[in-house]
Motif scaffolding. Structure first.
Motif, PDB file in Angstrom:
ATOM      1  N   THR A  52       0.829  -1.211   0.000  1.00 66.65           N
ATOM      2  CA  THR A  52       0.000   0.000   0.000  1.00 66.65           C
ATOM      3  C   THR A  52       0.860   1.257   0.000  1.00 66.65           C
ATOM      4  N   ASP A  53       1.832   1.302   0.879  1.00 66.15           N
ATOM      5  CA  ASP A  53       2.649   2.505   1.032  1.00 66.15           C
ATOM      6  C   ASP A  53       3.441   2.834  -0.231  1.00 66.15           C
ATOM      7  N   SER A  54       3.780   1.806  -1.003  1.00 69.49           N
ATOM      8  CA  SER A  54       4.609   2.030  -2.183  1.00 69.49           C
ATOM      9  C   SER A  54       3.802   2.165  -3.476  1.00 69.49           C
ATOM     10  N   HIS A  55       2.487   2.049  -3.389  1.00 68.52           N
ATOM     11  CA  HIS A  55       1.655   2.073  -4.593  1.00 68.52           C
ATOM     12  C   HIS A  55       1.517   3.501  -5.128  1.00 68.52           C
ATOM     13  N   ASP A  56       1.623   3.650  -6.434  1.00 70.55           N
ATOM     14  CA  ASP A  56       1.578   4.981  -7.046  1.00 70.55           C
ATOM     15  C   ASP A  56       0.272   5.709  -6.755  1.00 70.55           C
ATOM     16  N   GLU A  57      -0.849   5.001  -6.774  1.00 71.66           N
ATOM     17  CA  GLU A  57      -2.148   5.642  -6.515  1.00 71.66           C
ATOM     18  C   GLU A  57      -2.198   6.199  -5.093  1.00 71.66           C
ATOM     19  N   VAL A  58      -1.679   5.431  -4.158  1.00 71.13           N
ATOM     20  CA  VAL A  58      -1.702   5.864  -2.758  1.00 71.13           C
ATOM     21  C   VAL A  58      -0.727   7.020  -2.550  1.00 71.13           C
ATOM     22  N   ARG A  59       0.426   6.939  -3.170  1.00 71.49           N
ATOM     23  CA  ARG A  59       1.379   8.042  -3.069  1.00 71.49           C
ATOM     24  C   ARG A  59       0.773   9.341  -3.610  1.00 71.49           C
ATOM     25  N   ALA A  60       0.082   9.251  -4.737  1.00 69.86           N
ATOM     26  CA  ALA A  60      -0.544  10.445  -5.312  1.00 69.86           C
ATOM     27  C   ALA A  60      -1.610  11.001  -4.384  1.00 69.86           C
ATOM     28  N   MET A 171     -12.195  12.001  -4.750  1.00 66.61           N
ATOM     29  CA  MET A 171     -10.843  11.624  -5.148  1.00 66.61           C
ATOM     30  C   MET A 171     -10.407  10.353  -4.442  1.00 66.61           C
ATOM     31  N   LEU A 172     -10.632  10.282  -3.143  1.00 66.44           N
ATOM     32  CA  LEU A 172     -10.176   9.129  -2.367  1.00 66.44           C
ATOM     33  C   LEU A 172     -10.940   7.858  -2.745  1.00 66.44           C
ATOM     34  N   ARG A 173     -12.201   8.011  -3.041  1.00 69.79           N
ATOM     35  CA  ARG A 173     -12.972   6.837  -3.451  1.00 69.79           C
ATOM     36  C   ARG A 173     -12.462   6.315  -4.794  1.00 69.79           C
ATOM     37  N   GLY A 174     -12.120   7.225  -5.703  1.00 69.08           N
ATOM     38  CA  GLY A 174     -11.556   6.803  -6.972  1.00 69.08           C
ATOM     39  C   GLY A 174     -10.229   6.097  -6.789  1.00 69.08           C
ATOM     40  N   THR A 175      -9.395   6.643  -5.904  1.00 68.81           N
ATOM     41  CA  THR A 175      -8.126   5.994  -5.592  1.00 68.81           C
ATOM     42  C   THR A 175      -8.362   4.578  -5.079  1.00 68.81           C
ATOM     43  N   PHE A 176      -9.295   4.441  -4.156  1.00 63.62           N
ATOM     44  CA  PHE A 176      -9.588   3.134  -3.580  1.00 63.62           C
ATOM     45  C   PHE A 176     -10.069   2.157  -4.659  1.00 63.62           C
ATOM     46  N   GLU A 177     -10.960   2.604  -5.527  1.00 65.89           N
ATOM     47  CA  GLU A 177     -11.521   1.732  -6.559  1.00 65.89           C
ATOM     48  C   GLU A 177     -10.441   1.228  -7.520  1.00 65.89           C
TER      49      GLU A 177
END
Length: 201
Positions: A52-60, A171-177
């Motif tokens: 999770t911590d290293s994922h590009d979506e989460v970093r963004a 935005m966060l929901r899109g990231t999660f999806e």
């Protein structure tokens, strides 16, 4: 903190689920007295956190959060992702959210003798607030963030983050999806590989 995600990603193995929940409450090498599959669940928890911590979506998403909240983005995103998961739980699990949540707490109560003291206390909080199913409500997330804020060692804005999280919900929901299906695949592959290694021992 994100109890619902870790429990779900552990799959159908109750011992892995227990270890997944224990992961936030155990530091260092897990006690060898714990059942091997529970220890595996703790390591799965850590692998999930690393992915999770290293994922590009989460970093963004972390970068979208303004100071001073960005410093605590890991906590805030973990909690909000559990909220996203609870809202759409039927999409990710064949079990109803309330049934899954109650079953998880039952498993934790049955394992009380091996739970760390801090997790025993948290289980009382889970019972009182119908967690993790209660995370479907933003108010439950806000209450949890308030408790986390008090437990942190230095002054922090975590308890004041709800207006920001609500404003960034789309935005966060899109990231999660976009992110969670990849995390689910990662966790499934990790479990398969770990089980294969266990069979070789």
């Amino acid at each position: 903190m994100n109890v619902l995600a870790h429990a779900l990603l552990a799959g159908d193995d109750a011992a892995l689920r227990l270890g997944g929940v224990m992961g936030d409450f155990i530091r260092g090498t897990p006690d060898l007295a714990l059942p091997p599959r529970v220890r595996d669940g703790i390591y799965l928890h850590r692998a999930i956190d690393g992915f999770t911590d290293s994922h590009d979506e989460v970093r963004a998403a972390r970068e979208r959060l303004p100071a001073p909240f960005r410093r605590y983005a890991g906590i805030l995103l973990d909690m909000w992702f559990d909220h996203c998961l609870a809202r759409d739980f039927a999409k990710w699990s064949a079990h109803p959210l309330a049934e899954f949540s109650a079953g998880l707490r039952d498993e934790m109560h049955a394992a009380m003798p091996i739970l760390p003291d801090s997790l025993r206390r948290f289980l009382g909080y889970m019972d009182a607030n119908d967690l993790p199913a209660g995370y479907i409500e933003p108010a439950a997330i806000g209450k949890a963030l308030g408790g986390i804020s008090q437990r942190l060692s230095r002054a922090n804005p975590v308890a004041d983050a709800m207006p920001l999280l609500l404003s960034e919900d789309t935005m966060l929901r899109g990231t999660f999806e976009r992110f969670f299906p990849q995390l689910r695949d990662f966790a499934r592959e990790w479990v398969v590989q770990r089980s294969s290694l266990a069979g070789l021992r």
